[in-house]
Design a protein around this motif. Structure first.
Motif, PDB file in Angstrom:
ATOM      1  N   SER A  37     -30.104  17.400  15.749  1.00 54.48           N
ATOM      2  CA  SER A  37     -29.562  18.327  16.746  1.00 54.48           C
ATOM      3  C   SER A  37     -30.615  18.505  17.826  1.00 54.48           C
ATOM      4  O   SER A  37     -31.806  18.373  17.571  1.00 54.48           O
ATOM      5  CB  SER A  37     -29.188  19.671  16.109  1.00 54.48           C
ATOM      6  N   VAL A  38     -30.141  18.776  19.038  1.00 59.30           N
ATOM      7  CA  VAL A  38     -31.029  18.902  20.192  1.00 59.30           C
ATOM      8  C   VAL A  38     -30.752  20.239  20.876  1.00 59.30           C
ATOM      9  O   VAL A  38     -29.596  20.601  21.099  1.00 59.30           O
ATOM     10  CB  VAL A  38     -30.797  17.762  21.210  1.00 59.30           C
ATOM     11  N   GLU A  39     -31.814  20.958  21.228  1.00 61.40           N
ATOM     12  CA  GLU A  39     -31.700  22.204  21.997  1.00 61.40           C
ATOM     13  C   GLU A  39     -32.764  22.209  23.074  1.00 61.40           C
ATOM     14  O   GLU A  39     -33.911  21.894  22.788  1.00 61.40           O
ATOM     15  CB  GLU A  39     -31.894  23.413  21.091  1.00 61.40           C
ATOM     16  N   VAL A  49     -37.367  19.542  25.141  1.00 57.25           N
ATOM     17  CA  VAL A  49     -36.239  19.799  24.254  1.00 57.25           C
ATOM     18  C   VAL A  49     -36.756  19.753  22.822  1.00 57.25           C
ATOM     19  O   VAL A  49     -37.753  19.085  22.528  1.00 57.25           O
ATOM     20  CB  VAL A  49     -35.081  18.790  24.439  1.00 57.25           C
ATOM     21  N   THR A  50     -36.091  20.482  21.951  1.00 54.21           N
ATOM     22  CA  THR A  50     -36.460  20.495  20.539  1.00 54.21           C
ATOM     23  C   THR A  50     -35.432  19.679  19.767  1.00 54.21           C
ATOM     24  O   THR A  50     -34.231  19.898  19.903  1.00 54.21           O
ATOM     25  CB  THR A  50     -36.522  21.932  19.996  1.00 54.21           C
ATOM     26  N   VAL A  51     -35.936  18.749  18.976  1.00 52.73           N
ATOM     27  CA  VAL A  51     -35.084  17.896  18.153  1.00 52.73           C
ATOM     28  C   VAL A  51     -35.346  18.265  16.698  1.00 52.73           C
ATOM     29  O   VAL A  51     -36.497  18.324  16.259  1.00 52.73           O
ATOM     30  CB  VAL A  51     -35.389  16.395  18.375  1.00 52.73           C
ATOM     31  N   THR A 111     -40.853  19.070  19.340  1.00 56.57           N
ATOM     32  CA  THR A 111     -40.575  19.336  20.748  1.00 56.57           C
ATOM     33  C   THR A 111     -41.078  18.146  21.545  1.00 56.57           C
ATOM     34  O   THR A 111     -42.224  17.708  21.374  1.00 56.57           O
ATOM     35  CB  THR A 111     -41.263  20.632  21.218  1.00 56.57           C
ATOM     36  N   VAL A 125     -29.372  11.363  21.238  1.00 56.54           N
ATOM     37  CA  VAL A 125     -30.669  11.485  20.590  1.00 56.54           C
ATOM     38  C   VAL A 125     -30.431  11.174  19.124  1.00 56.54           C
ATOM     39  O   VAL A 125     -29.530  11.734  18.488  1.00 56.54           O
ATOM     40  CB  VAL A 125     -31.268  12.892  20.763  1.00 56.54           C
ATOM     41  N   ASP A 135     -27.003  13.401  18.208  1.00 55.86           N
ATOM     42  CA  ASP A 135     -26.519  14.536  18.994  1.00 55.86           C
ATOM     43  C   ASP A 135     -26.574  14.104  20.455  1.00 55.86           C
ATOM     44  O   ASP A 135     -27.272  13.155  20.806  1.00 55.86           O
ATOM     45  CB  ASP A 135     -27.400  15.773  18.766  1.00 55.86           C
ATOM     46  N   LEU A 137     -27.335  14.748  24.543  1.00 55.96           N
ATOM     47  CA  LEU A 137     -28.200  15.453  25.478  1.00 55.96           C
ATOM     48  C   LEU A 137     -27.739  15.050  26.877  1.00 55.96           C
ATOM     49  O   LEU A 137     -27.697  13.864  27.218  1.00 55.96           O
ATOM     50  CB  LEU A 137     -29.666  15.051  25.285  1.00 55.96           C
TER      51      LEU A 137
END
Length: 143
Positions: A37-39, A49-51, A111, A125, A135, A137
């Motif tokens: 997941s990516v945020e 971004v945090t993976v 990150t 990603v 996920d 992006l």
């Protein structure tokens, strides 16, 4: 000594309902597929971004054997995967964003910076772990 069959009843999402014996219908392993997941889900080149990755393990330890006393023993072991490449798939080429090791639970969090010059559009990603569910992006133009 006679063999004892365990009879299960009930309903679970994705499973058939009814009665069955484990001897006649042994359950299949149902380990979770590795996924990331990516945020945040939208970024610009140069942004962080945090993976997060889960189920990054070799093996599947959810299949068990139960002896006549009810003792459970895993049929297979699992171990965390090391040296996982976290990959940004642009459609034209892949960019390795980081290389990480999964922890004892098969998880990682890293990150990373979206590389300068990354084209705009929806990217995936993923990792180099077989069967990883990616996920998305969304890369927006640099400001």
């Amino acid at each position: 000594m006679a063999a004892t069959a365990l009879v299960l009843a009930g309903s679970t999402a994705g499973c058939s309902t009814g009665y069955f014996t484990l001897e006649e219908n042994p359950p299949a392993a149902a380990c979770v597929a590795p996924h990331v997941s990516v945020e945040p889900a939208v970024a610009r080149p140069g942004d962080e971004v945090t993976v997060r990755g889960v189920a990054m393990v070799d093996g599947c330890a959810d299949a068990i054997s139960v002896d006549e006393h009810g003792n459970q023993t895993p049929n297979e072991t699992q171990s965390p995967i090391g040296s996982i490449d976290v990959i940004l798939r642009t459609g034209e080429f892949d960019i390795v964003l980081a290389t990480v090791d999964a922890d004892a639970n098969g998880e990682f969090e890293v990150t990373v910076v979206v590389p300068e010059g990354t084209p705009s559009g929806t990217m995936q990603v993923s990792t180099d772990v077989e069967h990883t569910e990616p996920d998305e992006l969304e890369i927006v133009p640099e400001s």
